[in-house]
Design a protein around this motif. Structure first.
Motif, PDB file in Angstrom:
ATOM      1  N   PHE A  42     -11.981   0.917  -7.602  1.00 27.40           N
ATOM      2  CA  PHE A  42     -10.815   1.755  -7.345  1.00 27.40           C
ATOM      3  C   PHE A  42     -10.375   1.641  -5.885  1.00 27.40           C
ATOM      4  O   PHE A  42     -11.200   1.609  -4.975  1.00 27.40           O
ATOM      5  N   VAL A  43      -9.057   1.576  -5.715  1.00 28.10           N
ATOM      6  CA  VAL A  43      -8.478   1.432  -4.379  1.00 28.10           C
ATOM      7  C   VAL A  43      -7.353   2.447  -4.203  1.00 28.10           C
ATOM      8  O   VAL A  43      -6.812   2.967  -5.186  1.00 28.10           O
ATOM      9  N   LYS A  44      -6.994   2.701  -2.947  1.00 27.56           N
ATOM     10  CA  LYS A  44      -5.899   3.625  -2.649  1.00 27.56           C
ATOM     11  C   LYS A  44      -4.612   2.816  -2.563  1.00 27.56           C
ATOM     12  O   LYS A  44      -4.482   1.929  -1.715  1.00 27.56           O
ATOM     13  N   ALA A  45      -3.687   3.124  -3.436  1.00 24.52           N
ATOM     14  CA  ALA A  45      -2.459   2.333  -3.558  1.00 24.52           C
ATOM     15  C   ALA A  45      -1.701   2.250  -2.236  1.00 24.52           C
ATOM     16  O   ALA A  45      -1.158   1.188  -1.888  1.00 24.52           O
ATOM     17  N   HIS A  46      -1.663   3.337  -1.472  1.00 24.29           N
ATOM     18  CA  HIS A  46      -0.869   3.334  -0.243  1.00 24.29           C
ATOM     19  C   HIS A  46      -1.494   2.483   0.866  1.00 24.29           C
ATOM     20  O   HIS A  46      -0.844   2.202   1.879  1.00 24.29           O
ATOM     21  N   GLU A  47      -2.739   2.054   0.661  1.00 23.61           N
ATOM     22  CA  GLU A  47      -3.394   1.212   1.656  1.00 23.61           C
ATOM     23  C   GLU A  47      -3.290  -0.273   1.322  1.00 23.61           C
ATOM     24  O   GLU A  47      -3.730  -1.124   2.095  1.00 23.61           O
ATOM     25  N   ILE A  48      -2.705  -0.587   0.176  1.00 30.21           N
ATOM     26  CA  ILE A  48      -2.566  -1.976  -0.259  1.00 30.21           C
ATOM     27  C   ILE A  48      -1.261  -2.555   0.276  1.00 30.21           C
ATOM     28  O   ILE A  48      -0.235  -1.866   0.347  1.00 30.21           O
ATOM     29  N   ASP A  49      -1.299  -3.817   0.642  1.00 30.03           N
ATOM     30  CA  ASP A  49      -0.097  -4.507   1.098  1.00 30.03           C
ATOM     31  C   ASP A  49       0.976  -4.388   0.006  1.00 30.03           C
ATOM     32  O   ASP A  49       0.710  -4.673  -1.169  1.00 30.03           O
ATOM     33  N   PRO A  50       2.197  -3.971   0.372  1.00 27.57           N
ATOM     34  CA  PRO A  50       3.257  -3.774  -0.627  1.00 27.57           C
ATOM     35  C   PRO A  50       3.514  -4.993  -1.503  1.00 27.57           C
ATOM     36  O   PRO A  50       3.810  -4.868  -2.688  1.00 27.57           O
ATOM     37  N   ILE A  51       3.407  -6.180  -0.932  1.00 23.67           N
ATOM     38  CA  ILE A  51       3.646  -7.399  -1.702  1.00 23.67           C
ATOM     39  C   ILE A  51       2.556  -7.575  -2.757  1.00 23.67           C
ATOM     40  O   ILE A  51       2.820  -7.935  -3.907  1.00 23.67           O
TER      41      ILE A  51
END
Length: 378
Positions: free
Chosen positions: A98-107
């Motif tokens: 599980f990861v935090k969506a807002h911390e992922i590169d938008p692309i």
């Protein structure tokens, strides 16, 4: 042609100027007529399925698939348990990170795939409720296939001829036969590429309830995002990854892959002077060997490697929808009784006949006119 985003045109929302009707097909059909025809076919099919009773749905192969919410609303705790078991299996096998969506590169986040949990309601032959099964799958239909080679997304299965040969040799040599089914097979193979999925709110709520520490990974819509560490069902590469894992495991244990049938593996056991054979159909495995101890050792090895196996021993085995009966010495009987019964029932066949001809086959009708041979074309 200049682009106009205005939705004012009848046939196109992007062209400027008078609307241009789509060109008709070569056979005279038009885009509009074809679309209406397809819609009517879908509507007829939906009406037909809706009109069937549960027993008829089972008879015609129309199984009831529901969303998580629909299943829980209708079947309550039984449906919730099925979904919970599936989600717990994913956690147990460490399929997701599980990861935090807002911390992922938008692309990178833009490539995130949807996911869906299918809840299948299964019925027995009498049309009565049997069990509820859930499976969370990734939206492989959204993956960019052009980024993959064909060998990365295709996986072989044992051919019908190959399976028959394996079974016939086993029967002729009096081999011990053991069949096994690997539970959650795909979920044991590791991914080679980065694939992110978004988990629906219903499933996310259940996961957070089971594992409160996941709450911090919820996005503003109450959904979880996860990286697939292992081959989730539904992804286009999952079947291949599982086959590579299983085949490499067998090869590492001394098995040789048949060059004509990649899903058949053989090994010669020098001390016992016998051969063992393994056939693979996705997650179904058939093991044969004259030495019963070796056959059992193979199954034990597979159990230690893949943890959960449903194993069948004895003379009768259900494999790929067929029943293989090794009861009679040096003979093999293969049947598909259930499928045959369903076909007969569907076509209202109630009587039997030794031959396809009628009882009057050898009766001569003396009043019938003679056949005339026309030799004009000779």
């Amino acid at each position: 042609m200049p682009i106009d985003p205005s939705p004012q045109h009848r046939y196109s929302t992007r062209s400027k100027g008078p609307a241009e009707k789509p060109a008709p097909y070569k056979d005279g059909r038009t885009w509009v007529n074809t679309t209406i025809s397809k819609s009517l076919k879908r509507l007829k099919k939906a009406i037909f399925h809706a009109s069937l009773t549960i027993k008829q749905k089972n008879k015609f192969g129309v199984y009831t698939n529901m969303t998580v919410r629909q299943a829980i609303d209708k079947y309550g705790d039984k449906a919730r348990k099925a979904v919970t078991d599936e989600l717990q299996q994913l956690i147990k096998l460490k399929v997701l990170k599980f990861v935090k969506a807002h911390e992922i590169d938008p692309i990178v986040l833009k490539s995130r795939l949807p996911s869906k949990t299918f809840v299948k309601i299964k019925f027995d032959a009498a049309g009565l409720f049997e069990k509820i099964k859930a499976r969370l799958v990734g939206g492989g239909h959204k993956q960019k296939r052009y980024l993959y080679s064909e060998s990365e997304t295709s996986s072989p299965t044992i051919s019908l001829v190959g399976l028959y040969i394996v079974a016939l040799i086993a029967a002729d040599e009096g081999r011990t036969v053991i069949t096994a089914d690997v539970a959650g097979a795909y979920l044991r193979a590791f991914m080679k590429r980065l694939v992110l999925i978004e988990i629906n709110k219903e499933e996310s709520d259940i996961l957070v309830e089971l594992y409160p520490e996941l709450e911090e990974y919820l996005d503003s819509r109450g959904k979880l995002t996860a990286e697939c560490l292992k081959a989730l069902y539904g992804l286009i590469e999952s079947g291949r990854l599982w086959f590579e894992l299983l085949s490499s495991t067998l090869i590492a244990n001394g098995y040789v892959q048949n060059q004509y049938e990649p899903c058949i593996f053989n090994k010669w056991h020098e001390d016992e002077q016998v051969q063992s054979t393994i056939g693979i159909y996705v997650d179904d495995i058939i093991v044969t060997c004259k030495n019963a101890d070796i056959a059992e050792a193979i199954i034990t090895s597979l159990e230690s490697e893949f943890d959960e196996l449903t194993i069948t021993r004895g003379k009768i085995h259900k494999f790929t929808g067929m029943i293989f009966d090794f009861t009679e010495s040096r003979k093999l009987k293969i049947t598909m009784k259930k499928s045959i019964d369903e076909i007969l029932k569907r076509n209202n066949v109630t009587s039997t006949a030794v031959t396809p001809s009628t009882e009057e086959l050898f009766q001569i009708d003396e009043t019938s006119p003679y056949l005339v041979f026309d030799d004009s074309s000779a």
